[in-house]
Enzyme design. Structure first.
Site, PDB file in Angstrom:
ATOM      1  N   ARG A 231       0.865  -1.180   0.000  1.00 49.20           N
ATOM      2  CA  ARG A 231       0.000   0.000   0.000  1.00 49.20           C
ATOM      3  C   ARG A 231       0.900   1.228   0.000  1.00 49.20           C
ATOM      4  O   ARG A 231       2.024   1.192   0.529  1.00 49.20           O
ATOM      5  CB  ARG A 231      -0.891   0.021   1.248  1.00 49.20           C
ATOM      6  CG  ARG A 231      -2.079  -0.917   1.159  1.00 49.20           C
ATOM      7  CD  ARG A 231      -3.139  -0.404   0.198  1.00 49.20           C
ATOM      8  NE  ARG A 231      -4.324  -1.235   0.149  1.00 49.20           N
ATOM      9  CZ  ARG A 231      -4.563  -2.166  -0.775  1.00 49.20           C
ATOM     10  NH1 ARG A 231      -3.689  -2.404  -1.721  1.00 49.20           N
ATOM     11  NH2 ARG A 231      -5.690  -2.854  -0.763  1.00 49.20           N
ATOM     12  N   HIS A 279      -1.722   1.150  -9.678  1.00 47.74           N
ATOM     13  CA  HIS A 279      -2.410   0.178  -8.805  1.00 47.74           C
ATOM     14  C   HIS A 279      -3.110  -0.909  -9.626  1.00 47.74           C
ATOM     15  O   HIS A 279      -4.323  -1.110  -9.507  1.00 47.74           O
ATOM     16  CB  HIS A 279      -3.403   0.908  -7.883  1.00 47.74           C
ATOM     17  CG  HIS A 279      -3.695   0.145  -6.625  1.00 47.74           C
ATOM     18  ND1 HIS A 279      -3.886   0.747  -5.411  1.00 47.74           N
ATOM     19  CD2 HIS A 279      -3.837  -1.184  -6.388  1.00 47.74           C
ATOM     20  CE1 HIS A 279      -4.142  -0.170  -4.481  1.00 47.74           C
ATOM     21  NE2 HIS A 279      -4.113  -1.358  -5.078  1.00 47.74           N
TER      22      HIS A 279
HETATM   23  C1  GLV Z   1      -5.401  -4.165  -4.358  1.00 48.52           C
HETATM   24  O1  GLV Z   1      -4.517  -3.494  -3.973  1.00 48.52           O
HETATM   25  C2  GLV Z   1      -5.960  -5.184  -3.568  1.00 48.52           C
HETATM   26  O2  GLV Z   1      -6.019  -5.024  -2.342  1.00 48.52           O
HETATM   27  O3  GLV Z   1      -6.340  -6.204  -4.135  1.00 48.52           O
END
Ligand code: GLV
Length: 316
Positions: A231, A279
């Site tokens: 994260r 992401h």
């Molecule tokens: C993305 O970051 C997830 O948590 O799958």
């Protein structure tokens, strides 16, 4: 009676896709739309979500399970309205781990060969040799996090020829699938000092947020690279910029950032040593997600505990 799953994940426009896929793979589960004004939300037994407002969470107190399309659920439990008596299950399944393993392999080899420099040279029409003679077998990768996804990632790096260690907070240490697994905070300094490439796959919890700060990055072997697929809040971005500036780190690949979407003025965008992706490292296909989710619902219906159940004491 068939268990009823109400779907809000990915918004109203995605609902038909989810419905059709559940109809194909799990006709034993009834699908409702979170966005249909005629749906009675209190009729649902389960919800499938990504992000939820506090209001949404308040409407989920009666459920038997909340299933998240993310492998990380920190954004849901951050709400004071999250109903902790309801089972919360993280995304998993084979494709989730396999996609992450492919991404990390790409990022690791890219850092090893300094692919960012080639990309900049190409966009500047510069033809200059940028040779790296170190091989994967001379490169020690440490993977932070050795859970469902971390183990798949670490073992795939080992198969590709890297020397691989993994680190986790608790559990068993030892050799596993070509990976040296280390346990406990006290072993980290020695491990970091031997690490050429650090891959962060930790969950975001109060213990891990901000972990990758200046002192931590300074503990890595000089010239090390960083891959962050955990994260954005794990990494102190100013500390990364400083470590790159000093030449202590040689490059980074960041799939997650502290602010998402990344602000247009972020210094990360144009940094010559940073590769950014939005992401996307690991999002399994709709079909794979549905097959996994249907099995989770069936397990809960049978009174079994799904492997990726959120555990409040552990924080993920
Ligand atoms: C993305 O970051 C997830 O948590 O799958």
């Amino acid at each position: 009676m068939a268990p009823r799953l109400i779907v809000s994940a990915d918004g109203a426009e995605a609902f038909e896709g989810w419905r059709a896929s559940f109809a194909r793979h799990a006709p034993d589960i009834a699908i409702l739309s979170w966005f249909d004004p005629d749906t009675k939300r209190e009729d649902a037994d389960y919800a499938l979500v990504w992000e939820c407002s506090d209001d949404d969470l308040r409407a989920m107190h009666h459920l038997r399970g909340i299933l998240c399309t993310g492998a990380g659920v920190n954004h849901l439990i951050a709400s004071p309205d999250f109903p902790h008596h309801v089972k919360l299950v993280r995304m998993g399944g084979g494709e989730t781990g396999a996609l992450m393993a492919d991404y990390v392999l790409w990022a690791s080899i890219g850092l090893l060969r300094d692919a960012r420099t080639w990309a900049l040279q190409q966009s500047g029409h510069v033809w200059a040799r940028n040779l790296v003679s170190r091989t994967s077998s001379q490169t020690h990768v440490t993977v932070l996090g050795y859970g469902q996804i971390g183990a798949v990632v670490a073992q795939s790096l080992a198969r590709a020829g890297f020397v691989v260690s993994a680190w986790r907070r608790s559990g068993e240490s030892g050799r596993d699938g070509g990976v040296d697994v280390h346990v406990g905070r006290e072993v980290l300094p020695d491990l970091l000092a031997r690490t050429d490439l650090l891959v962060n796959l930790l969950p975001s919890t109060p213990q891990t947020r901000g972990l990758l700060d200046g002192a931590f990055l300074s503990g890595l072997k000089p010239g090390a690279g960083l891959v962050n697929v955990g994260r954005g809040d794990h990494l102190v971005e100013s500390a990364l910029l400083d470590a790159l500036e000093r030449g202590h780190l040689s490059g980074a690949v960041l799939d997650v950032q502290a602010q998402e979407p990344l602000g247009p003025d972020s210094p990360l965008w144009d940094h010559p040593k940073i590769t950014l992706t939005p992401h996307i490292a690991s999002e399994a296909s709709r079909e794979a997600q549905v097959i996994y989710l249907a099995e989770v619902i069936r397990q809960i219906e049978r009174g079994e505990s799904p492997a990726l159940l959120y555990d409040r004491a552990r924080g993920y």
